[in-house]
Write an enzyme that holds these catalytic residues in place. Structure first.
Site, mmCIF file in Angstrom:
data_model
loop_
_atom_site.group_PDB
_atom_site.id
_atom_site.type_symbol
_atom_site.label_atom_id
_atom_site.label_comp_id
_atom_site.label_asym_id
_atom_site.label_seq_id
_atom_site.Cartn_x
_atom_site.Cartn_y
_atom_site.Cartn_z
ATOM 1 C CE1 TYR A 203 -3.278 2.860 0.773
ATOM 2 C CE2 TYR A 203 -2.817 2.582 3.125
ATOM 3 C CZ TYR A 203 -3.455 3.254 2.094
ATOM 4 O OH TYR A 203 -4.272 4.315 2.392
ATOM 5 C CG ASN B 61 6.573 -11.840 0.091
ATOM 6 O OD1 ASN B 61 5.701 -10.980 -0.106
ATOM 7 N ND2 ASN B 61 6.807 -12.346 1.290
ATOM 8 C CE1 TYR C 87 4.366 -3.856 11.766
ATOM 9 C CE2 TYR C 87 3.150 -2.386 13.227
ATOM 10 C CZ TYR C 87 3.781 -2.622 12.023
ATOM 11 O OH TYR C 87 3.831 -1.627 11.081
ATOM 12 C CG ASN D 130 -3.978 4.944 12.378
ATOM 13 O OD1 ASN D 130 -3.210 5.243 13.293
ATOM 14 N ND2 ASN D 130 -4.862 3.976 12.477
#
Ligand code: UDP
Length: 332
Positions: A11, A32, A139, A168
């Site tokens: 994105y 990938n 993460y 965000n």
């Protein structure tokens, strides 16, 4: 410049590739295609795993790159709690292998996709770059560990780096050709727009009893093209500055879940039914950036990050591409 973009089919990566090409850079994407999309890449693409050391080294050796933009990572917070090994291997160990390959080829500049998740649940807002870094999940831990490696590698090996801590990411390319297409989708704005498209009956609000003005979580939504633009500024910075740098990339204000849903109703002209649900584990009540360092040192100005522009560009993308990039499974 000749630039290698890992994760350039994703994105934020694909929007950045678009800006790099428009600025006249030569770009190769390494991805990938597990979460990225071939259709999002308009330049040479090497389909490979970061873990495939041979292919990575061969790609770097062949390209004579001036810099690497490193987006490739897994980014599902919940999954990282359930399967931390996947995150430590991919986001950290394979990232370190990328740094090794860069050193071997004499590539000494990198821009790294970091995240506000490195701050965990901050005790003070807005979040500055010096706010205590205490990730609440693997993460965020892996992103922070990689940032710290960049700092030590800079000192020892002369690696120059900029870590960009995204808040965000939202919105889509205003021409409607690039946008957000995650499987599974967990992010608020695309999920709300799915309801507007009639693809889902309602959106759930995860928690309405937070100590925020309307009881729902506050987040700092920032347009994906504003994030992309920061990468080009970071490359400029690396041309003249040597040390490991880090910048918060948020628009600098908190927007509530209810405000997002209201904007989606306004922009689409459609009613969005909501279901008030329980809090999602691990969600901090409020996260928003102090972005003054990025403004001052990079000259970064978020231009598309007002809520209605983010929702309108996202809506255009989702309306035109109701099933995303819509590639046959074999092409992924
Ligand atoms: N959220 C929600 N319903 C959803 C998805 C998200 O209420 O279906 C909330 C979530 O709790 C958070 C905000 O929307 O407060 C943004 O969530 P998202 O997953 O988009 O990004 P995050 O902030 O978790 O990276």
């Amino acid at each position: 410049m000749r630039v290698l973009v890992t994760g350039g089919a994703g994105y934020v990566g694909s929007h950045t590739v678009r800006l790099l090409l428009e600025a006249g850079h030569e770009v190769t994407v390494y991805d990938n295609l597990v979460y990225g999309h071939r259709a999002a890449v308009p330049c040479p693409l090497v389909v490979g795993e970061l873990a495939d050391r041979e292919r990575l080294v061969a790609t770097l050796a062949a390209g004579r790159f001036d810099a690497v933009l490193h987006f490739a990572a897994y980014a599902y917070v919940g999954e990282s709690v359930a399967d931390p090994a996947k995150y430590y291997h991919n986001n950290l160990a394979d990232g370190l292998a990328l740094l090794d390959a860069m050193r071997a080829q004499g590539v000494d500049r990198i821009v790294f996709s970091s995240t506000c998740a490195i701050y965990g649940e901050p005790t003070r807002l807005p979040i500055t770059e010096d706010t205590l870094q205490l990730p609440a999940n693997p993460y965020g831990e892996t992103k922070l560990a990689f940032e710290r490696a960049l700092r030590w590698y800079g000192r020892a090996y002369g690696l120059r780096s900029v870590s960009l801590r995204y808040f965000n990411a939202a919105g889509a390319h205003p021409d409607g050709s690039l946008g957000e297409d995650h499987t599974p989708e967990t992010h608020l704005i695309p999920l709300v727009l799915r309801v507007a498209l009639g693809q889902a009956p309602h959106v759930e609000i995860y928690g309405t009893d937070y100590a925020t003005p309307d009881g729902t979580c506050l987040r700092d939504y920032v347009h994906v093209l504003d994030l992309a633009a920061a990468h080009l500024l970071a490359l400029d910075k690396l041309a003249t500055r040597g040390e490991a740098l880090a910048y918060n990339l948020g628009a600098g204000r908190g927007i509530s879940v209810r405000e997002v849903i209201a904007a989606c109703e306004r922009v689409t002209g459609r009613r969005i039914p909501v279901v008030e649900a329980a809090r999602r584990a691990g969600d901090p009540p409020a996260l928003y950036a102090d972005n003054r360092r990025a403004r001052r040192e990079l000259g970064w100005v978020p231009r598309l990050s007002d809520l209605d522009t983010m929702v309108a560009t996202a809506w255009e993308w989702h309306r035109r591409h109701p099933t995303g990039f819509d590639e046959p499974p074999a092409a992924r």
